[in-house]
Design an enzyme around this catalytic site. Structure first.
Site, PDB file in Angstrom:
ATOM      1  N   ASN A 286      44.984  91.247  26.491  1.00 60.40           N
ATOM      2  CA  ASN A 286      45.624  90.334  27.328  1.00 60.40           C
ATOM      3  C   ASN A 286      46.301  91.238  28.579  1.00 60.40           C
ATOM      4  O   ASN A 286      46.157  90.464  29.768  1.00 60.40           O
ATOM      5  CB  ASN A 286      46.868  89.872  26.515  1.00 60.40           C
TER       6      ASN A 286
ATOM      7  N   LYS B 114      13.420  64.682  62.911  1.00 57.91           N
ATOM      8  CA  LYS B 114      14.638  65.124  62.727  1.00 57.91           C
ATOM      9  C   LYS B 114      15.092  66.556  62.532  1.00 57.91           C
ATOM     10  O   LYS B 114      14.241  67.463  62.109  1.00 57.91           O
ATOM     11  CB  LYS B 114      15.257  64.580  61.226  1.00 57.91           C
TER      12      LYS B 114
ATOM     13  N   THR C 101      42.089  62.120  70.401  1.00 62.93           N
ATOM     14  CA  THR C 101      42.867  61.757  69.511  1.00 62.93           C
ATOM     15  C   THR C 101      42.548  60.307  68.918  1.00 62.93           C
ATOM     16  O   THR C 101      41.885  59.539  69.700  1.00 62.93           O
ATOM     17  CB  THR C 101      44.566  61.464  70.164  1.00 62.93           C
ATOM     18  N   HIS C 102      42.541  60.103  67.576  1.00 60.87           N
ATOM     19  CA  HIS C 102      41.922  59.008  67.275  1.00 60.87           C
ATOM     20  C   HIS C 102      40.591  58.997  67.402  1.00 60.87           C
ATOM     21  O   HIS C 102      39.902  57.788  67.247  1.00 60.87           O
ATOM     22  CB  HIS C 102      42.749  57.824  67.499  1.00 60.87           C
TER      23      HIS C 102
ATOM     24  N   GLU D 185      27.414  69.922  57.139  1.00 60.65           N
ATOM     25  CA  GLU D 185      27.579  68.915  56.068  1.00 60.65           C
ATOM     26  C   GLU D 185      28.133  69.679  54.860  1.00 60.65           C
ATOM     27  O   GLU D 185      29.062  69.340  54.193  1.00 60.65           O
ATOM     28  CB  GLU D 185      26.325  68.101  56.101  1.00 60.65           C
TER      29      GLU D 185
ATOM     30  N   GLN E  95      41.641  82.104  29.810  1.00 54.32           N
ATOM     31  CA  GLN E  95      40.258  82.368  29.992  1.00 54.32           C
ATOM     32  C   GLN E  95      39.622  81.420  31.143  1.00 54.32           C
ATOM     33  O   GLN E  95      38.434  81.833  31.559  1.00 54.32           O
ATOM     34  CB  GLN E  95      39.572  82.379  28.775  1.00 54.32           C
TER      35      GLN E  95
ATOM     36  N   SER F 288      13.659  67.022  57.939  1.00 54.04           N
ATOM     37  CA  SER F 288      13.630  65.664  57.013  1.00 54.04           C
ATOM     38  C   SER F 288      12.039  65.825  56.523  1.00 54.04           C
ATOM     39  O   SER F 288      11.209  66.002  56.855  1.00 54.04           O
ATOM     40  CB  SER F 288      13.745  64.707  57.827  1.00 54.04           C
TER      41      SER F 288
ATOM     42  N   LYS G 132      38.702  82.140  35.310  1.00 48.52           N
ATOM     43  CA  LYS G 132      37.812  82.736  35.988  1.00 48.52           C
ATOM     44  C   LYS G 132      36.646  82.177  36.716  1.00 48.52           C
ATOM     45  O   LYS G 132      36.379  82.568  38.036  1.00 48.52           O
ATOM     46  CB  LYS G 132      37.011  83.829  34.937  1.00 48.52           C
TER      47      LYS G 132
END
Ligand code: ARG
Length: 466
Positions: free
Chosen positions: A110, A283, A155-156, A290, A322, A277, A325
């Site tokens: 312990n 692509k 903003t937004h 991501e 335990q 891709s 971990k």
């Protein structure tokens, strides 16, 4: 089959029990810490007269050999090696005979596991902080190289006011600076040695916890043995520091996805940090960004999972602990991998200053500057806001381009219309800490100084190997 506790039991443990309770599959990662802790423990046992010099030497040699076997992969695990502590002690006892059987004197798994985990957390936070600093350095380099490039600040996610690219990049850098701070802080609280707490109450033997704490490079020893073996606050704090770092990587990741989208085309990823891709030949995808966004969810889950495990546990040790971990190891691994990948991505991403400027050069982006121009001439801001808002509305309604309306307005005129010229609005941001060239130059200096100081804080390993 012989377990550590076989004396008390008549029957062998069930296979299902071993399969369910064993942790050696993951806690073997603590082997270097377990061995370091055992070395310090036997040194202390010898010092207080519980081991003779010969016994100490025999156990120390067995620990060295066990360490080599574990590092080289020749260590053979036994079916009863339920965790790394059992495995090491079993092997040391095989190697050192009777002296080996004294290794666990005055110690419990312990306090041992709490010690191992604290050593691990101190090291992991140090290494992670260094990785964070690596990303900050790249952000600083890119900010310095960005010169007077500017882009829309949002903003937004609506274009608001232009900001220097350096300013945008360093905004992420400052968030990471707080992560480094939190890691230093979490590391300081992990820096307490629990060895000597035993199973829960200490021991009747003349142990010297201050000695083991000092040998292992801890700042202090535990104050309360019950707390020492049941406390996992330091794991929760490390997980929070890691989770917030993951959130910061996620937010930067989202910006990268946006910048590199075909819709805005602010930046292009280096081939080494983009993916293709399997079906669409054209692509070039921002998978690193991501995943930086996505993995934050997993790391947040580890934090909340651990808090749920801890909640309601009675003092002192319970096997529930335990379960601390795997979330910790995975969070450290994922955040470190993410930091390194995003660092490489940010070091190689190519920004397109013309595209950035084009997006920031809409005349309406100077609306606030027009209002502030009126304020400088004595008008109340609320009134100025209404005056400019009216011009913007008329311009958007098709009456005339904003610049013409500004020029024709007696309250504004020629000089004010100059504020709408390309590249002018960003130069008007002069507030300390603001987005224009003068404050950003000062900010770059301050950020560099902070980075140097943080690198110094993490230049020491804080873990001494006995
Ligand atoms: N493997 C255990 C853990 O990770 C070690 C301590 C076990 N102690 C006990 N009394 N069962 O927490």
């Amino acid at each position: 089959m012989s377990t550590l506790w076989h004396g008390r039991f008549g029957d062998e443990p069930a296979e299902e029990l071993l399969a369910y309770t064993a942790s050696v599959g993951f806690d073997v990662r603590l082997a270097p810490d377990d061995i370091a802790g055992s070395r310090a423990h036997v040194q202390m046992l010898h010092r207080v007269g519980l081991l003779t010099a010969d016994e100490h030497d025999a156990v120390a040699a067995a620990l060295d050999r066990t360490e080599t076997e574990l590092a080289s992969g020749e260590f053979v695990f036994a079916p009863t090696d339920e965790d790394v502590h059992t495995a090491v002690e079993r092997r040391v006892t095989e190697l050192a005979g009777e002296a080996g059987a004294k290794l666990h004197t005055g110690r419990s798994r312990n306090d041992q596991v709490a010690l191992d985990l604290r050593l691990f957390v101190k090291r992991a936070l140090t290494e992670t902080a260094r990785d964070v600093i690596g990303l900050q350095r790249v952000l600083l380099d890119r900010a310095q190289a960005a010169g007077d490039a500017y882009l829309p600040g949002y903003t937004h996610l609506q274009r608001a006011q232009p900001v220097l690219l350096a300013h945008q990049l360093l905004a992420h850098g400052w968030a990471l600076a707080r992560d480094v701070d939190r890691m230093a802080d979490a590391r300081a609280r992990a820096d307490v040695c629990p060895l000597g707490a035993g199973a829960l109450a200490g021991s009747s033997l003349p142990l010297d916890p201050d000695h083991t704490a000092a040998t292992l490079g801890f700042a202090a020893r535990f104050e309360n043995s019950l707390d020492a073996v049941s406390d996992r606050d330091f794991v929760a704090e490390a997980l929070f520091a890691l989770a917030l770092t993951a959130v910061h990587l996620s937010r930067l990741g989202e910006e990268i996805v946006f910048w590199t989208s075909d819709e805005v085309g602010f930046a292009t990823l280096d081939d080494a940090y983009a993916t293709g891709s399997s079906m669409l030949p054209q692509k070039k995808n921002p998978d690193v960004a991501e995943l930086a966004r996505a993995k934050s969810g997993r790391v947040i889950g580890h934090l909340t999972g651990l808090l749920a495990t801890l909640k309601g546990l009675p003092l002192a040790y319970n096997r529930d602990l335990q379960e601390d971990k795997e979330p910790l190891f995975d969070s450290v691994d994922q955040v470190r991998l993410g930091l390194r990948a995003v660092t490489g991505l940010m070091a190689t991403i190519e920004f397109h200053p013309e595209a950035l400027a084009a997006a920031a050069d809409a005349p309406t982006m100077a609306a606030t500057d027009l209002a502030e121009h009126l304020v400088a001439g004595g008008m109340a801001f609320r009134e100025a806001h209404a005056v400019v808002g009216d011009l913007v509305r008329r311009s958007l309604a098709g009456e005339a381009p904003l610049a013409e309306l500004v020029q024709a307005d007696p309250r504004l005129g020629e000089e004010a219309a100059g504020l709408l010229d390309s590249g002018v609005p960003v130069t008007r941001r002069t507030t300390p800490g603001g987005a224009g060239p003068a404050p950003v130059a000062a900010q770059i200096e301050r950020f560099g100084a902070r980075l140097g100081a943080d690198a110094d804080r993490f230049s020491h390993d804080m873990v001494r190997v006995a």
